[in-house]
Design a protein around this motif. Structure first.
Motif, PDB file in Angstrom:
ATOM      1  N   VAL A 148       0.847  -1.200   0.000  1.00 29.92           N
ATOM      2  CA  VAL A 148       0.000   0.000   0.000  1.00 29.92           C
ATOM      3  C   VAL A 148       0.885   1.254   0.000  1.00 29.92           C
ATOM      4  O   VAL A 148       0.622   2.220  -0.725  1.00 29.92           O
ATOM      5  N   ALA A 149       1.959   1.221   0.796  1.00 32.00           N
ATOM      6  CA  ALA A 149       2.857   2.379   0.883  1.00 32.00           C
ATOM      7  C   ALA A 149       3.496   2.693  -0.472  1.00 32.00           C
ATOM      8  O   ALA A 149       3.613   3.862  -0.860  1.00 32.00           O
ATOM      9  N   LEU A 150       3.906   1.652  -1.209  1.00 35.67           N
ATOM     10  CA  LEU A 150       4.502   1.871  -2.538  1.00 35.67           C
ATOM     11  C   LEU A 150       3.481   2.508  -3.479  1.00 35.67           C
ATOM     12  O   LEU A 150       3.795   3.445  -4.223  1.00 35.67           O
ATOM     13  N   VAL A 171       0.839   4.274  -2.602  1.00 31.48           N
ATOM     14  CA  VAL A 171       0.547   5.627  -2.113  1.00 31.48           C
ATOM     15  C   VAL A 171       1.653   6.593  -2.539  1.00 31.48           C
ATOM     16  O   VAL A 171       1.387   7.703  -3.020  1.00 31.48           O
ATOM     17  N   ALA A 172       2.918   6.166  -2.373  1.00 27.88           N
ATOM     18  CA  ALA A 172       4.036   7.042  -2.735  1.00 27.88           C
ATOM     19  C   ALA A 172       3.982   7.387  -4.223  1.00 27.88           C
ATOM     20  O   ALA A 172       4.169   8.547  -4.619  1.00 27.88           O
ATOM     21  N   SER A 173       3.688   6.389  -5.066  1.00 27.23           N
ATOM     22  CA  SER A 173       3.614   6.640  -6.510  1.00 27.23           C
ATOM     23  C   SER A 173       2.467   7.596  -6.824  1.00 27.23           C
ATOM     24  O   SER A 173       2.594   8.480  -7.676  1.00 27.23           O
ATOM     25  N   THR A 174       1.339   7.412  -6.152  1.00 22.33           N
ATOM     26  CA  THR A 174       0.178   8.276  -6.386  1.00 22.33           C
ATOM     27  C   THR A 174       0.488   9.708  -5.977  1.00 22.33           C
ATOM     28  O   THR A 174       0.113  10.662  -6.664  1.00 22.33           O
ATOM     29  N   ILE A 175       1.197   9.859  -4.863  1.00 23.69           N
ATOM     30  CA  ILE A 175       1.554  11.199  -4.401  1.00 23.69           C
ATOM     31  C   ILE A 175       2.542  11.848  -5.368  1.00 23.69           C
ATOM     32  O   ILE A 175       2.427  13.039  -5.685  1.00 23.69           O
ATOM     33  N   ALA A 204       6.004   4.969   3.081  1.00 25.64           N
ATOM     34  CA  ALA A 204       5.835   5.665   1.794  1.00 25.64           C
ATOM     35  C   ALA A 204       6.837   6.802   1.649  1.00 25.64           C
ATOM     36  O   ALA A 204       7.310   7.093   0.543  1.00 25.64           O
ATOM     37  N   GLU A 205       7.170   7.450   2.759  1.00 22.66           N
ATOM     38  CA  GLU A 205       7.980   8.671   2.723  1.00 22.66           C
ATOM     39  C   GLU A 205       9.293   8.557   1.946  1.00 22.66           C
ATOM     40  O   GLU A 205       9.613   9.433   1.148  1.00 22.66           O
ATOM     41  N   PRO A 206      10.060   7.463   2.145  1.00 23.71           N
ATOM     42  CA  PRO A 206      11.333   7.376   1.405  1.00 23.71           C
ATOM     43  C   PRO A 206      11.174   7.380  -0.116  1.00 23.71           C
ATOM     44  O   PRO A 206      12.141   7.639  -0.833  1.00 23.71           O
ATOM     45  N   PHE A 207       9.963   7.084  -0.592  1.00 25.58           N
ATOM     46  CA  PHE A 207       9.743   6.996  -2.037  1.00 25.58           C
ATOM     47  C   PHE A 207       9.135   8.266  -2.632  1.00 25.58           C
ATOM     48  O   PHE A 207       8.855   8.325  -3.818  1.00 25.58           O
ATOM     49  N   MET A 208       8.886   9.262  -1.782  1.00 24.57           N
ATOM     50  CA  MET A 208       8.256  10.489  -2.285  1.00 24.57           C
ATOM     51  C   MET A 208       9.304  11.448  -2.821  1.00 24.57           C
ATOM     52  O   MET A 208      10.321  11.693  -2.187  1.00 24.57           O
TER      53      MET A 208
END
Ligand code: ZN
Length: 314
Positions: A239-241, A243-247, A277-281
């Motif tokens: 989910v985090a991956l 979410v990060a892509s969507t953001i 998610a944060e590290p991927f934003m």
């Protein structure tokens, strides 16, 4: 004025009578009929006419698990007995003699949070609903966004791993393949066959359930079941991956996490997803908030009523 909001799920149909201030004044819940659209229409009409406020209901909004375009649901993969498109809004409208609006269940769930929950006043929001499958909705530029054919918001089918785990949609590597409760349970069953052990199904029996519900998952996690913990870590990561892509794509201001698992696990789940998610934003936003849905079970009913409302005033 009073509007009936109908939230059709794979397991239950929830109906509420909702007032102008979005408060639910009466509510009811029944198992989703498995005999197809006619039985579903019958159930909805029955539930609404059984309310004390029945005579004062002047409109109906329905959230259904499938993409909705031009007031029609295009396909309904998660309801049994649906073989062809059915104009469910018209059927219910004919029976009750009030206008009926139709929307996608996850979109409508986020609408509930937007009109009277945790997303009030926000302009750019992703709602992720974690339950049997992964549903989602979007608010973009201060308006609900459903795409060209009503198919937007298929967050659960964003691919996070090429040739990854098999998803309920038949493709591989989707978020839902790792984070949908049904797919997680299937994977655990396979791992048990291969020799791993878990208390998940024992807890399911203890709780008197016929499948691992969110409540069963919560208990297994709390008791530290290693296989369940491992699966759930994978779900949070998936989910985090997504979410990060969507953001990165949409530069959102809020992520709302809802559904059965969010209701049981609370803000801690939203915080874990944020952390991963944060590290991927690309552009970390200190204003970006991750919140658990505030209305719980009611978000679908409140959101459905809100789409029934403008139709009445037109
Ligand atoms: Zn999929």
């Amino acid at each position: 004025v009073l509007i009936a909001g109908v939230d059709i799920g794979g397991t239950n149909v929830q109906v509420g009578v909702v007032a102008d201030d979005h408060e639910v004044v009466e509510r009811a819940k029944r198992p989703t009929p498995t005999e197809g659209p006619d039985a579903l229409v019958e159930t909805i009409v029955d539930m609404i006419t059984a309310f004390d406020a029945d005579a004062d209901v002047i409109g109906v909004g329905i959230g259904i698990p499938g993409p909705v375009h031009d007031g029609q649901v295009m396909r309904v993969p998660n309801l049994e007995g649906w073989r062809e498109p059915v104009d469910i809004a018209e059927l219910v409208s004919d029976r009750l003699n009030v206008p009926v609006a139709l929307g996608n269940d996850a979109n409508v769930g986020l609408l509930g949070e937007w009109v009277n929950g945790v997303a009030q006043g926000r302009s750019n929001v992703l709602g992720v609903w974690m339950g049997t499958g992964i549903g989602s909705g979007l608010i973009l530029g201060g308006r609900p966004f459903v795409g060209s054919l009503g198919g937007a918001g298929e967050f659960g089918h964003m691919i996070i791993r090429a040739d990854g785990a098999l998803c309920s949609c038949g493709r591989r590597g989707c978020v839902e393949a790792y984070a949908g409760r049904r797919r997680m349970a299937d994977t655990i069953k396979q791992m048990v066959k291969a020799g791993r052990t878990t208390s998940l199904f024992q807890i399911q029996d203890d709780e008197g359930k016929d499948r691992p519900t969110s409540k069963v998952w919560k208990r297994a996690l709390k008791e530290g079941d290693p296989l369940v913990t491992e699966m759930f870590d994978g779900a949070v990561e998936a989910v985090a991956l997504g979410v990060a892509s969507t953001i990165n794509l949409l530069d959102l201001e809020q992520v709302v996490i809802g559904g059965g698992l969010a209701e049981k696990l609370g803000q801690d789940l939203a915080d874990r997803i944020r952390e991963q998610a944060e590290p991927f934003m690309m552009q970390p936003n200190p204003e970006l908030s991750f919140d658990v849905a505030a209305l719980g079970d009611d978000s679908g009913v409140v959101g459905a009523a809100s789409i029934g409302r403008p139709k009445v005033h037109r």
